[in-house]
Design a protein around this motif. Structure first.
Motif, PDB file in Angstrom:
ATOM      1  N   ALA A 181       0.854  -1.187   0.000  1.00  0.00           N
ATOM      2  CA  ALA A 181       0.000   0.000   0.000  1.00  0.00           C
ATOM      3  C   ALA A 181       0.890   1.237   0.000  1.00  0.00           C
ATOM      4  N   VAL A 182       0.322   2.349  -0.469  1.00  0.00           N
ATOM      5  CA  VAL A 182       1.091   3.585  -0.605  1.00  0.00           C
ATOM      6  C   VAL A 182       0.340   4.759   0.013  1.00  0.00           C
ATOM      7  N   GLN A 183       1.101   5.782   0.344  1.00  0.00           N
ATOM      8  CA  GLN A 183       0.540   7.083   0.724  1.00  0.00           C
ATOM      9  C   GLN A 183       0.671   7.993  -0.488  1.00  0.00           C
ATOM     10  N   ILE A 184      -0.441   8.509  -0.983  1.00  0.00           N
ATOM     11  CA  ILE A 184      -0.459   9.268  -2.237  1.00  0.00           C
ATOM     12  C   ILE A 184      -0.209  10.746  -1.982  1.00  0.00           C
ATOM     13  N   ASN A 185       0.752  11.307  -2.749  1.00  0.00           N
ATOM     14  CA  ASN A 185       1.054  12.738  -2.683  1.00  0.00           C
ATOM     15  C   ASN A 185       1.112  13.285  -4.105  1.00  0.00           C
ATOM     16  N   GLU A 186       0.166  14.158  -4.442  1.00  0.00           N
ATOM     17  CA  GLU A 186       0.142  14.732  -5.784  1.00  0.00           C
ATOM     18  C   GLU A 186       1.169  15.855  -5.904  1.00  0.00           C
ATOM     19  N   VAL A 187       1.934  15.818  -6.978  1.00  0.00           N
ATOM     20  CA  VAL A 187       2.922  16.859  -7.259  1.00  0.00           C
ATOM     21  C   VAL A 187       2.343  17.822  -8.292  1.00  0.00           C
ATOM     22  N   LYS A 188       2.469  19.103  -7.999  1.00  0.00           N
ATOM     23  CA  LYS A 188       2.015  20.141  -8.926  1.00  0.00           C
ATOM     24  C   LYS A 188       3.173  21.088  -9.224  1.00  0.00           C
ATOM     25  N   ASN A 189       3.209  21.541 -10.467  1.00  0.00           N
ATOM     26  CA  ASN A 189       4.280  22.461 -10.827  1.00  0.00           C
ATOM     27  C   ASN A 189       4.157  23.755 -10.034  1.00  0.00           C
ATOM     28  N   ASN A 190       5.315  24.330  -9.712  1.00  0.00           N
ATOM     29  CA  ASN A 190       5.404  25.577  -8.936  1.00  0.00           C
ATOM     30  C   ASN A 190       4.900  25.427  -7.506  1.00  0.00           C
ATOM     31  N   ASN A 191       4.829  24.166  -7.045  1.00  0.00           N
ATOM     32  CA  ASN A 191       4.445  23.888  -5.662  1.00  0.00           C
ATOM     33  C   ASN A 191       5.513  23.009  -5.013  1.00  0.00           C
ATOM     34  N   PRO A 192       6.569  23.616  -4.479  1.00  0.00           N
ATOM     35  CA  PRO A 192       7.588  22.813  -3.782  1.00  0.00           C
ATOM     36  C   PRO A 192       6.960  22.035  -2.631  1.00  0.00           C
ATOM     37  N   PHE A 193       7.550  20.909  -2.287  1.00  0.00           N
ATOM     38  CA  PHE A 193       7.039  20.081  -1.200  1.00  0.00           C
ATOM     39  C   PHE A 193       8.215  19.537  -0.411  1.00  0.00           C
ATOM     40  N   THR A 194       7.934  18.997   0.756  1.00  0.00           N
ATOM     41  CA  THR A 194       8.987  18.544   1.652  1.00  0.00           C
ATOM     42  C   THR A 194       8.983  17.029   1.759  1.00  0.00           C
ATOM     43  N   ILE A 195      10.172  16.432   1.648  1.00  0.00           N
ATOM     44  CA  ILE A 195      10.364  15.023   1.965  1.00  0.00           C
ATOM     45  C   ILE A 195      11.470  14.954   3.009  1.00  0.00           C
ATOM     46  N   GLY A 196      11.261  14.149   4.043  1.00  0.00           N
ATOM     47  CA  GLY A 196      12.222  14.177   5.142  1.00  0.00           C
ATOM     48  C   GLY A 196      12.284  15.593   5.680  1.00  0.00           C
TER      49      GLY A 196
END
Length: 254
Positions: free
Chosen positions: A127-142
């Motif tokens: 199973a996965v945790q879904i995270n949508e990526v959008k352009n011009n929207n930086p996101f954090t991992i770790g």
């Protein structure tokens, strides 16, 4: 931060099944390429960009026992077909976070519906945790910020990623000046260079070198390489001093 090239080949890998091309027959390990992917590691975190059909072999070859997430560039099989092999990580850690364009998530849900099922899950399915990526929207991992970089793979909009001063782009044919500004003067740029002849959806060697000159990274490494580019050692000698061919299991300490 450490970057490990898990695979640097194109969709068929090198050697190509049944091929008698001289590069496919090479005994140099640098001419043997699994499907393109990188592992990015820092502190206690391990993230991969893309999860192709060689994912299991790549995890075993590099003794990876923990996976914090997968960033997908696009939905093509050579970048996604290994997703079922996240099962051992899922069994130990729980749901594995994935990050992708909405279109890529829709494709994965169709092709791997058993992974995304909300009810009546098949026993043993990951199973996965879904995270949508959008352009011009930086996101954090770790504890790091990721900047999506939109490029065109022929006419398909796909994502590359910048983390700190490291930028990873693959399957690029064109990129706008606006997106180039996001990655200019990266310390390390990874980008595709398929072959010498032009291709409808990938940069060839001349185009890749021209784009490196425009982006002006401190160092550049080519990936997503086909056997038609030539022998690793011969091509490497022709490149500018700050540009190199990546190869499987190459490790960069940034």
């Amino acid at each position: 931060m450490k970057v490990t090239f898990l695979g640097t080949g194109t969709s068929q890998g090198i050697p190509v099944i049944g091929s008698e091309h001289p590069v496919c027959l090479s005994t140099n390990t640098k001419d043997k390429r699994l499907r393109s992917s990188v592992l990015i590691s820092w502190d206690k975190y391990n993230y991969v960009i893309d999860c192709g059909p060689d994912f299991r072999q790549q995890m075993l070859s590099n003794n990876i026992t923990k996976l914090d997430g997968i960033l997908f560039t696009h939905e093509h099989a050579d970048h996604t077909a290994g997703i079922d092999d996240i099962r051992p990580f899922f069994f130990r850690q729980g749901d594995i976070p994935i990050y992708a364009h909405e279109r890529v998530l829709s494709s994965l849900k169709k092709r791997f519906d058993y992974i995304f099922a909300d009810e009546h899950r098949y026993p043993g399915a990951p199973a996965v945790q879904i995270n949508e990526v959008k352009n011009n929207n930086p996101f954090t991992i770790g504890n790091e910020v990721i900047t999506p970089v939109e490029v065109l793979h022929n006419r398909l909009e796909i994502f590359g990623y910048r983390i700190q001063n490291f930028t990873y782009l693959t399957d690029v044919k064109t990129i706008s000046d606006v997106e180039i500004e996001k990655i200019k003067h990266s310390n390390v740029l990874v980008i595709n260079a398929l072959r010498e002849e032009p291709h409808h959806s990938h940069l060839n060697l001349v185009e890749a070198l021209a784009l490196v000159e425009k982006i002006k990274p401190h160092k550049a490494y080519f990936t997503h390489i086909s056997h038609l580019l030539g022998f690793h050692e011969e091509v490497e000698k022709k490149l500018p001093k700050n540009v190199h061919l990546a190869y499987d299991n190459l490790v960069l300490e940034l």
